[in-house]
Design an enzyme around this catalytic site. Structure first.
Site: not given
Length: 363
Positions: A96-97
């Protein structure tokens, strides 16, 4: 294996490892990594709603809303897509980020379904930082040979015969000239930078003395080679490919007319030829001021006449007339002036075969 992390980013690049990007689509489209597929934990609307809840009521409330939005059928559907991807690509990683809650949740759901997967430590942000740092290090520390030559000299064809070349135009999905736009879109700026970083890291692994690049502007279509990376890549010696004008016309004809028309027809069907013609005139219009009004009208007339003949009997030879004029009266004087003013030293000149032999002897 449950909950395993990795920050061995170099191996991801060298192995061209498949990746699952669980960020929302809006994040993915701004920029992602090669070989990554967007299979989001949350769609854009869900991400937006959870973001509002986080700002208004904090993390715990946002997490609760996330569970309410995604539990049940959405969770089943998304987990099924992740499992299918991992089944097809057992070596895949997930991110994810920042490597936080979204990738942790996604990883746990996949593992609960009986399919283990490793996630990236620090997520997209950490991997992206690695790529940017490494690309600058490699470009700064490695001598560069810059393959130049007048438009149509066959520089790109030559580059693809070398194992240590970086195809900047290929990475940018653009031919690098006014008429160089392709049917398929160029990558986003971030995607281009990530692709370039992958190419540089993979080059370094080959173990050659020089990076070989084509003589480029810092802008390739709509993407930019970022500074100081551009400065480092263009700091070496220039090699000029010298190709006779008729051979250059044939190269341009093959790439920009024959092959390009086939691509347009494949994409647009019966309207492909007209679309190609419209885009060719649009390319000419972009350099109208530099051509001057009279020469612009002349060139437009040549292209239009060649297209009429082509439409009538399929003969493409008429296009060679405007290609020859454009090369001799526009591109050649401009390139010669740029070479004269450039401070990049010319270390070798010759035909394609001689240039190829010189580069191979200095790899």
């Amino acid at each position: 294996m449950k909950g395993l992390l990795t920050d061995d980013f170099r191996s991801i690049v060298l192995e061209s490892r498949p990746l699952i990007d669980v960020r929302a689509p809006v994040e993915f489209h701004k920029g992602a990594f090669p070989h990554a597929l967007n299979l989001p934990l949350m769609n854009d609307e869900e991400r937006h709603l959870i973001g509002i809840r986080y700002k208004e009521k904090g993390n715990a409330s946002a997490v609760a809303l996330g569970k309410a939005l995604i539990d049940g059928k959405p969770r089943e559907e998304r987990t099924a897509k992740w499992k299918a991807f991992v089944k097809a690509h057992p070596d895949a990683y997930l991110y994810c980020f920042r490597g936080g809650q979204r990738s942790q949740i996604s990883q746990s759901w996949i593992e609960e379904s009986g399919t283990p997967i490793i996630r990236l430590k620090g997520g997209y942000k950490a991997f992206r930082n690695f790529l940017m740092t490494e690309s600058e290090r490699i470009a700064k520390g490695t001598p560069t040979l810059i393959v130049g030559g007048r438009t149509g000299s066959g520089k790109t064809l030559l580059l693809h015969k070398l194992k240590n070349m970086i195809d900047l135009e290929g990475l940018a999905n653009h031919r690098g000239s006014t008429f160089g736009q392709k049917i398929s879109q160029q990558p986003s700026q971030i995607d281009f930078e990530n692709r370039l970083a992958y190419a540089l890291i993979q080059y370094e692994n080959v173990g050659c003395k020089h990076i070989i690049v084509e003589d480029e502007s810092f802008r390739i279509g709509n993407v930019l080679i970022p500074n100081p990376l551009f400065k480092y890549l263009m700091k070496g010696g220039r090699i000029i490919v010298e190709t006779p004008i008729m051979e250059r016309i044939d190269i341009i004809m093959d790439e920009y007319v024959t092959k390009s028309l086939k691509e347009y027809i494949h994409r647009y069907g019966d309207k492909g030829r007209e679309k190609w013609f419209d885009d060719a005139l649009a390319g000419l219009t972009r350099i109208q001021k530099r051509l001057g009004g009279q020469r612009y009208q002349q060139m437009k007339g040549y292209i239009s006449e060649a297209f009429k003949v082509q439409q009538h009997n399929g003969d493409l030879e008429g296009h060679k007339e405007w290609i020859k004029i454009l090369l001799e009266e526009y591109y050649d004087p401009m390139y010669d002036y740029q070479i004269e003013k450039s401070d990049i030293p010319v270390v070798f000149r010759g035909n394609a075969e001689a240039v190829l032999n010189y580069i191979k002897a200095n790899q």
